[in-house]
Every structure is written in C-alpha cells, then in structure tokens.
Enzyme design. Structure first.
Site, PDB file in Angstrom:
ATOM      1  N   VAL A  51       0.882  -1.233   0.059  1.00 58.08           N
ATOM      2  CA  VAL A  51       0.090   0.107  -0.040  1.00 58.08           C
ATOM      3  C   VAL A  51       0.898   1.255  -0.013  1.00 58.08           C
ATOM      4  O   VAL A  51       0.345   2.317  -0.150  1.00 58.08           O
ATOM      5  CB  VAL A  51      -1.044  -0.022   1.209  1.00 58.08           C
ATOM      6  CG1 VAL A  51      -2.048  -1.199   1.031  1.00 58.08           C
ATOM      7  CG2 VAL A  51      -0.406   0.035   2.728  1.00 58.08           C
ATOM      8  N   TYR A  76       3.867   5.072  16.173  1.00 57.90           N
ATOM      9  CA  TYR A  76       2.610   4.439  15.918  1.00 57.90           C
ATOM     10  C   TYR A  76       1.456   5.336  16.308  1.00 57.90           C
ATOM     11  O   TYR A  76       0.435   5.404  15.305  1.00 57.90           O
ATOM     12  CB  TYR A  76       2.670   3.061  16.654  1.00 57.90           C
ATOM     13  CG  TYR A  76       1.321   2.019  16.299  1.00 57.90           C
ATOM     14  CD1 TYR A  76       1.306   1.250  15.185  1.00 57.90           C
ATOM     15  CD2 TYR A  76       0.267   2.072  17.222  1.00 57.90           C
ATOM     16  CE1 TYR A  76       0.226   0.577  14.920  1.00 57.90           C
ATOM     17  CE2 TYR A  76      -0.886   1.210  16.987  1.00 57.90           C
ATOM     18  CZ  TYR A  76      -1.050   0.513  15.822  1.00 57.90           C
ATOM     19  OH  TYR A  76      -1.672  -0.138  15.472  1.00 57.90           O
ATOM     20  N   ALA A  94       1.223   8.479  16.470  1.00 55.82           N
ATOM     21  CA  ALA A  94       1.257   9.377  15.252  1.00 55.82           C
ATOM     22  C   ALA A  94       0.376   8.868  14.101  1.00 55.82           C
ATOM     23  O   ALA A  94      -0.513   9.769  13.525  1.00 55.82           O
ATOM     24  CB  ALA A  94       2.569   9.905  14.982  1.00 55.82           C
ATOM     25  N   ILE A 112      -5.980  -6.999  20.240  1.00 58.07           N
ATOM     26  CA  ILE A 112      -6.346  -7.990  19.546  1.00 58.07           C
ATOM     27  C   ILE A 112      -5.581  -9.118  19.221  1.00 58.07           C
ATOM     28  O   ILE A 112      -4.367  -8.830  18.607  1.00 58.07           O
ATOM     29  CB  ILE A 112      -7.080  -7.600  18.097  1.00 58.07           C
ATOM     30  CG1 ILE A 112      -7.920  -6.235  18.144  1.00 58.07           C
ATOM     31  CG2 ILE A 112      -7.979  -8.454  17.163  1.00 58.07           C
ATOM     32  CD1 ILE A 112      -9.279  -6.505  19.035  1.00 58.07           C
TER      33      ILE A 112
HETATM   34  P1  NAI Z   1      -1.399  -8.617  11.024  1.00 63.49           P
HETATM   35  O1  NAI Z   1       0.051  -8.528  11.174  1.00 63.49           O
HETATM   36  O2  NAI Z   1      -2.220 -10.041  11.364  1.00 63.49           O
HETATM   37  O3  NAI Z   1      -1.940  -8.266   9.770  1.00 63.49           O
HETATM   38  C1  NAI Z   1      -1.521  -7.207   9.155  1.00 63.49           C
HETATM   39  C2  NAI Z   1      -1.322  -7.355   7.485  1.00 63.49           C
HETATM   40  O4  NAI Z   1      -0.817  -6.304   6.970  1.00 63.49           O
HETATM   41  C3  NAI Z   1      -0.015  -8.654   7.311  1.00 63.49           C
HETATM   42  O5  NAI Z   1      -0.689  -9.355   6.398  1.00 63.49           O
HETATM   43  C4  NAI Z   1       0.680  -7.564   6.672  1.00 63.49           C
HETATM   44  O6  NAI Z   1       1.579  -8.423   5.555  1.00 63.49           O
HETATM   45  C5  NAI Z   1       0.171  -6.317   5.849  1.00 63.49           C
HETATM   46  N1  NAI Z   1       0.911  -5.352   5.466  1.00 63.49           N
HETATM   47  C6  NAI Z   1       1.898  -5.006   6.257  1.00 63.49           C
HETATM   48  N2  NAI Z   1       2.358  -3.958   5.646  1.00 63.49           N
HETATM   49  C7  NAI Z   1       1.886  -3.776   4.347  1.00 63.49           C
HETATM   50  C8  NAI Z   1       2.029  -2.888   3.269  1.00 63.49           C
HETATM   51  N3  NAI Z   1       2.989  -1.971   3.212  1.00 63.49           N
HETATM   52  N4  NAI Z   1       1.289  -3.218   2.107  1.00 63.49           N
HETATM   53  C9  NAI Z   1       0.126  -4.115   2.359  1.00 63.49           C
HETATM   54  N5  NAI Z   1      -0.195  -5.073   3.452  1.00 63.49           N
HETATM   55  C10 NAI Z   1       0.756  -4.769   4.275  1.00 63.49           C
HETATM   56  O7  NAI Z   1      -2.059  -7.444  12.009  1.00 63.49           O
HETATM   57  P2  NAI Z   1      -3.527  -7.157  12.616  1.00 63.49           P
HETATM   58  O8  NAI Z   1      -3.372  -7.054  13.917  1.00 63.49           O
HETATM   59  O9  NAI Z   1      -4.470  -7.925  11.779  1.00 63.49           O
HETATM   60  O10 NAI Z   1      -3.620  -5.533  12.065  1.00 63.49           O
HETATM   61  C11 NAI Z   1      -4.319  -5.230  11.107  1.00 63.49           C
HETATM   62  C12 NAI Z   1      -4.730  -3.535  11.255  1.00 63.49           C
HETATM   63  O11 NAI Z   1      -5.030  -3.597  12.767  1.00 63.49           O
HETATM   64  C13 NAI Z   1      -3.124  -2.924  11.407  1.00 63.49           C
HETATM   65  O12 NAI Z   1      -3.524  -1.651  10.570  1.00 63.49           O
HETATM   66  C14 NAI Z   1      -3.073  -2.955  12.746  1.00 63.49           C
HETATM   67  O13 NAI Z   1      -2.033  -1.502  13.259  1.00 63.49           O
HETATM   68  C15 NAI Z   1      -4.294  -2.704  13.281  1.00 63.49           C
HETATM   69  N6  NAI Z   1      -4.506  -2.682  14.779  1.00 63.49           N
HETATM   70  C16 NAI Z   1      -4.293  -3.965  15.125  1.00 63.49           C
HETATM   71  C17 NAI Z   1      -4.621  -4.161  16.659  1.00 63.49           C
HETATM   72  C18 NAI Z   1      -4.290  -5.617  17.516  1.00 63.49           C
HETATM   73  O14 NAI Z   1      -4.011  -5.372  18.601  1.00 63.49           O
HETATM   74  N7  NAI Z   1      -4.010  -6.582  16.660  1.00 63.49           N
HETATM   75  C19 NAI Z   1      -5.040  -3.071  17.422  1.00 63.49           C
HETATM   76  C20 NAI Z   1      -5.203  -2.018  16.866  1.00 63.49           C
HETATM   77  C21 NAI Z   1      -4.961  -1.880  15.550  1.00 63.49           C
END
Ligand code: NAI
Length: 249
Positions: free
Chosen positions: A63, A155, A157, A188
């Site tokens: 992205v 993060y 920010a 999560i």
């Molecule tokens: P995850 O690590 O399971 O999934 C994140 C996905 O984003 C991964 O598959 C990764 O390959 C992909 N990704 C990373 N950089 C990328 C890029 N440059 N282009 C496209 N894809 C990319 O993590 P999760 O927890 O499912 O995170 C999803 C969203 O939720 C994130 O934005 C995270 O910051 C947010 N979030 C997660 C929380 C948690 O506790 N797990 C809490 C609050 C927000």
C-alpha cells in the site's frame, strides 16, 4: 433477511492475516465478492480458501506504493465491473521504542504504510465508487489512535492521523453518499500484536487491563467492519467504533 452486502464488491488491504483475513471471511459469508490484497502474497490464497465464495481475486499489493495501488484497483474493477467497499486494514503494529532509540527508517516506514498507504488506496479507489449507491470506506485506527502510550509515539502518530484523515474524508464524501468510518481496535489476538509477540505473560498483563478480561478476536473486529459497511449503518458516517473490551485508561 438477506444481507445488504450481498452482491457487493469489497477490496481489503492486509488480507493475508489477522483482522484483514477475518473480515474477508465475514464479508464472504454476507455475500460479498472480494479483492484480497497484501504485501505478503503467501497468506492470501489461504485467506481465499477460508472464504465462503468463489468470487475472490488475490493480488500482491504494497500500500505504500501508489503505482501498485492504481494497478491493482484497475485490475479489480476490470474483473468485477464494480467496487462498493474498501477496507483499509494493512498496517504495521507497534514495537515499543523510546524516542531516541527509534531505528533508522522506522518512523518513515510506519507513516508510509499506516498513513500514506491508507491515502494511496483511497486515492486509487475513490473514483470507482459510485455516488449515492451505499458505498463506503472503513479505515483502521487503534486504541493508540485515541489515547497516548509511552514508547509508541510513531505508531500513535499514524493512528491518530488516520482518524483525522478519515473524519475529514467523511465530511468531503458525505454529500456524494459515500460513507467513511473508522474502527479502533484495542488488544486483538493477531500474530503481530505487541503482547502476543512478547508472550503469554504480556498477553495476561494486557488481558488484565481489559474490562472483559481477555484479548479480542480478529472476528470481533470483522463483525464491526461488516456492520459499518452495511445498510444498518447507513446514518453512521465519520464515526470511530471502539472495539476494545472496555479499557479504563
Ligand atoms: P497482522 O500482522 O495480522 O495483519 C497485518 C497485515 O498487513 C499483514 O498481512 C501484513 O503483511 C500486511 N501489511 C503490512 N505492511 C503492508 C504493506 N506495506 N502493504 C500491504 N499490506 C501490508 O495484524 P493485525 O493485527 O491484523 O493488523 C491489522 C490492522 O489493525 C493494522 O493496521 C493494525 O495496526 C491494526 N490494529 C491492530 C491491533 C491489534 O491488537 N492486533 C490493535 C489496533 C489496530
């Protein structure tokens, strides 16, 4: 009752894992066709296999690369002939660093993926969303986009910025009948959650700070995302939905 999402097309970023994957499964249950994208291609076919539809395409997409966003979105619209919903989920979860110890490039990387990535995908998709046709964006912020946390400044920010960006988008796109909402998950249970990475003791500490006494499941965020996209949320625009089990601070 038939789902209002039946027959719609949704594009998900970060769909190879965690919340993005769970949302793909949920939306497929509700009858959505899906464009699943992620910078890591490997997990995408596994997500596609978990989905309850054959109407799925997968594409490698970083992205932070605006040209790639344009290309993948163009391919998606050529394939499905429409695009209704965008879930900007791709993101890099935080690692704790004191300000003076942030690794070279870390701040830029978080901004490029978490924040600019959301903008890139928005810019590529927006002109394909039909006006006044129940289209929407859901963008992912965080509890750390609402409350500060020491050693998480970079993060925080990006996740505070997502809220400002998305709420401004909502004001701009509301008159076109396109809604924009935000989910703000707490702790999560996904592979890159900071406590999960640190191990069971850290998970237990996090769980103790949650009113419901446990981490959330990715599916519990997915449920909120699907609700925000659907007709039952048609007067919800520019809202932040907190999914954190109840946090006192
Ligand atoms: P995850 O690590 O399971 O999934 C994140 C996905 O984003 C991964 O598959 C990764 O390959 C992909 N990704 C990373 N950089 C990328 C890029 N440059 N282009 C496209 N894809 C990319 O993590 P999760 O927890 O499912 O995170 C999803 C969203 O939720 C994130 O934005 C995270 O910051 C947010 N979030 C997660 C929380 C948690 O506790 N797990 C809490 C609050 C927000």
């Amino acid at each position: 009752m038939a789902s209002s999402l039946n027959g719609k097309v949704a594009l998900i970023t970060g769909a190879a894992s965690g919340i993005g994957r769970a949302t793909a499964v949920k939306l497929s249950k509700l009858g959505c066709a899906l464009a699943l994208t992620d910078v890591v291609e490997a997990g995408l076919s596994e997500t596609a296999e978990l989905c309850y539809t054959e109407k799925v395409i997968v594409a490698q997409l970083d992205v932070s690369n605006a040209e790639q966003c344009d290309l993948v979105v163009k391919e998606t619209v050529e394939y499905f002939k429409r695009l209704d919903h965008v879930f900007n989920c791709a993101g890099i979860n935080p690692t704790a660093y004191p300000i003076l110890e942030l690794p070279e490039g870390y701040f830029d990387k978080l901004v490029a993926v978490n924040l600019k990535g959301t903008y890139n995908v928005t810019r590529s998709t927006l002109s394909h969303l039909k006006e006044h046709a129940d289209c929407s964006f859901v963008n992912v912020s965080s509890i750390l986009g609402q409350r500060p946390s020491k050693e998480m400044a970079a993060y925080c920010a990006t996740k505070y910025a997502i809220i400002g960006f998305s709420k401004s988008m909502a004001l701009e796109l509301g008159p076109k009948g396109i809604r924009v909402n935000i989910v703000a998950p707490g702790f999560i249970d996904t592979p890159t959650n900071a406590s999960v990475k640190a191990g069971p003791e850290a998970v237990e500490r996090s769980a103790q700070s949650v009113s419901l006494g446990r981490l959330g499941q990715a599916e519990e965020v997915a449920n909120a995302v699907a609700f925000l996209m659907g007709d039952e949320a048609k007067y919800i625009n520019g809202s932040v939905v907190e999914i954190n089990g109840g946090l006192a601070y």
